[in-house]
Design a protein around this motif. Structure first.
Motif, mmCIF file in Angstrom:
data_model
loop_
_atom_site.group_PDB
_atom_site.id
_atom_site.type_symbol
_atom_site.label_atom_id
_atom_site.label_comp_id
_atom_site.label_asym_id
_atom_site.label_seq_id
_atom_site.Cartn_x
_atom_site.Cartn_y
_atom_site.Cartn_z
ATOM 1 N N THR A 162 0.994 -0.947 -0.069
ATOM 2 C CA THR A 162 -0.048 -0.151 0.460
ATOM 3 C C THR A 162 0.463 1.140 0.076
ATOM 4 O OG1 THR A 162 0.218 0.498 2.198
ATOM 5 C CG2 THR A 162 -1.865 -1.472 1.663
ATOM 6 N N ASN A 163 2.276 1.243 0.059
ATOM 7 C CA ASN A 163 3.100 2.324 0.212
ATOM 8 C C ASN A 163 4.204 1.823 -1.057
ATOM 9 O OD1 ASN A 163 5.425 3.860 1.056
ATOM 10 N ND2 ASN A 163 4.156 4.682 1.740
ATOM 11 N N GLU A 164 4.516 2.389 -2.277
ATOM 12 C CA GLU A 164 5.077 2.085 -2.526
ATOM 13 C C GLU A 164 6.867 2.357 -2.398
ATOM 14 O OE1 GLU A 164 6.554 1.138 -6.978
ATOM 15 O OE2 GLU A 164 4.859 1.456 -6.534
ATOM 16 N N GLU A 165 7.537 3.886 -1.397
ATOM 17 C CA GLU A 165 8.292 3.136 -0.995
ATOM 18 C C GLU A 165 9.212 1.789 -0.153
ATOM 19 O OE1 GLU A 165 11.365 5.911 2.092
ATOM 20 O OE2 GLU A 165 9.012 6.471 1.096
ATOM 21 N N LEU A 166 8.133 1.876 0.565
ATOM 22 C CA LEU A 166 8.014 0.348 1.033
ATOM 23 C C LEU A 166 8.174 -1.077 0.296
ATOM 24 C CD1 LEU A 166 5.621 0.658 4.084
ATOM 25 C CD2 LEU A 166 8.660 1.826 4.256
ATOM 26 N N GLU A 167 7.171 -0.842 -0.615
ATOM 27 C CA GLU A 167 7.300 -1.920 -1.574
ATOM 28 C C GLU A 167 8.904 -2.494 -2.810
ATOM 29 O OE1 GLU A 167 4.376 -3.494 -5.248
ATOM 30 O OE2 GLU A 167 3.560 -2.334 -3.806
ATOM 31 N N GLN A 168 9.080 -1.028 -2.550
ATOM 32 C CA GLN A 168 10.298 -1.418 -3.640
ATOM 33 C C GLN A 168 11.347 -1.520 -2.721
ATOM 34 O OE1 GLN A 168 11.645 -1.068 -7.259
ATOM 35 N NE2 GLN A 168 8.905 -0.648 -7.068
ATOM 36 N N LEU A 169 11.242 -0.850 -0.960
ATOM 37 C CA LEU A 169 12.112 -1.869 -0.625
ATOM 38 C C LEU A 169 12.346 -3.102 -0.046
ATOM 39 C CD1 LEU A 169 14.483 -0.850 2.063
ATOM 40 C CD2 LEU A 169 12.865 -0.112 3.050
ATOM 41 N N ALA A 170 11.133 -3.736 0.171
ATOM 42 C CA ALA A 170 10.927 -4.614 0.183
ATOM 43 C C ALA A 170 11.440 -5.515 -1.299
ATOM 44 C CB ALA A 170 9.169 -5.286 0.306
ATOM 45 N N ILE A 171 11.344 -5.269 -2.766
ATOM 46 C CA ILE A 171 11.750 -5.795 -3.640
ATOM 47 C C ILE A 171 13.147 -5.827 -3.400
ATOM 48 C CG2 ILE A 171 11.675 -5.424 -5.914
ATOM 49 C CD1 ILE A 171 9.179 -5.135 -5.494
ATOM 50 N N ARG A 172 13.913 -4.847 -3.306
ATOM 51 C CA ARG A 172 15.463 -4.414 -2.950
ATOM 52 C C ARG A 172 15.760 -5.761 -1.843
ATOM 53 N NH1 ARG A 172 14.002 0.762 -3.343
ATOM 54 N NH2 ARG A 172 15.136 0.694 -0.754
ATOM 55 N N PHE A 217 9.731 -14.719 2.471
ATOM 56 C CA PHE A 217 9.171 -13.314 2.286
ATOM 57 C C PHE A 217 9.744 -12.121 3.327
ATOM 58 C CE2 PHE A 217 6.878 -15.460 5.274
ATOM 59 C CZ PHE A 217 5.962 -14.639 6.144
ATOM 60 N N ILE A 218 9.762 -10.884 2.552
ATOM 61 C CA ILE A 218 9.885 -9.786 3.431
ATOM 62 C C ILE A 218 8.965 -8.862 3.576
ATOM 63 C CG2 ILE A 218 11.253 -8.388 2.530
ATOM 64 C CD1 ILE A 218 12.759 -7.665 4.641
ATOM 65 N N VAL A 219 8.435 -8.221 5.314
ATOM 66 C CA VAL A 219 7.341 -6.815 4.915
ATOM 67 C C VAL A 219 7.907 -5.635 5.295
ATOM 68 C CG1 VAL A 219 5.363 -6.295 5.878
ATOM 69 C CG2 VAL A 219 6.201 -8.852 5.311
ATOM 70 N N PHE A 220 8.128 -4.740 5.143
ATOM 71 C CA PHE A 220 7.995 -3.694 5.594
ATOM 72 C C PHE A 220 7.231 -2.727 6.163
ATOM 73 C CE2 PHE A 220 12.290 -3.935 3.695
ATOM 74 C CZ PHE A 220 12.774 -4.032 4.399
ATOM 75 N N LEU A 221 7.258 -2.622 7.557
ATOM 76 C CA LEU A 221 5.274 -1.391 8.197
ATOM 77 C C LEU A 221 6.208 -0.302 8.063
ATOM 78 C CD1 LEU A 221 4.733 -4.578 10.390
ATOM 79 C CD2 LEU A 221 3.559 -3.825 8.364
ATOM 80 N N LYS A 222 4.864 1.000 8.077
ATOM 81 C CA LYS A 222 4.834 2.131 8.073
ATOM 82 C C LYS A 222 4.239 2.335 9.683
ATOM 83 C CE LYS A 222 5.036 6.614 6.407
ATOM 84 N NZ LYS A 222 5.589 7.784 4.776
ATOM 85 N N ASP A 223 4.610 3.685 10.003
ATOM 86 C CA ASP A 223 3.495 3.502 11.412
ATOM 87 C C ASP A 223 2.511 2.207 12.191
ATOM 88 O OD1 ASP A 223 4.656 6.007 11.578
ATOM 89 O OD2 ASP A 223 2.905 6.232 9.957
#
Length: 164
Positions: A65-75, A86-92
């Motif tokens: 739901t957040n492009e920045e976090l999605e790209q970070l997960a992909i990298r 799998f890797i998930v990054f969460l904001k707030d």
């Protein structure tokens, strides 16, 4: 005679110290099911996730739901490169808010870590693929908690709303 393996320590790129969840799963449906679990656990949540497919076209599948976090997960998924990880990054949001939902996804086999600490992933590589042996999450203990530390821990948990 056994085959030789290579061990690599892969640091997780996380410059903004987002909370992350690193795990292992087993099916292409993981991306959709994790996405649904996260948005259901915290409606309106911001996250990015990536999943390394281990067969077929062996692609890095992704959503969020957040492009920045999605790209970070992909990298990070690409750097780790371990099949069915799998890797998930969460904001707030904190992992504790979504871990129950993530663990209930039928494809999820294990969680290696859920943290905002610096993480290093111990990756093994052999002919044909890579796998995660484990993680180094944060730093080693620096001592034993004393009475003042106990009071501070309890006050902190109440301040952030995790204890009444």
């Amino acid at each position: 005679m056994g085959e030789k393996i290579d061990l690599t320590l892969v640091p997780v790129e996380n410059p903004d110290e987002w909370n992350l969840i690193l795990g292992q799963s087993h099916f292409i449906k993981t991306v959709e099911d994790l996405h649904e679990a996260l948005v259901t656990a915290i409606p309106g949540s911001q996250f990015g996730l990536a999943f390394c497919e281990a067969s077929g076209p062996a692609l890095i599948r992704h959503s969020g739901t957040n492009e920045e976090l999605e790209q970070l997960a992909i990298r990070n998924a690409e750097a780790i490169g371990a099949g069915h990880s799998f890797i998930v990054f969460l904001k707030d949001a904190f992992p504790i808010n979504v871990m129950g939902a993530v663990k209930q996804v039928p494809e999820v086999c294990r969680i290696f870590c859920a943290t905002a600490n610096p993480v290093q992933v111990v990756v093994v590589e052999a002919d044909g693929g890579r796998g995660i042996l484990g993680v180094i999450d944060g730093v080693s203990p620096q001592g034993i908690e004393g009475p003042d530390d106990i009071t501070q821990r309890k006050e902190f948990l109440r301040m952030i709303g995790y204890k009444g």
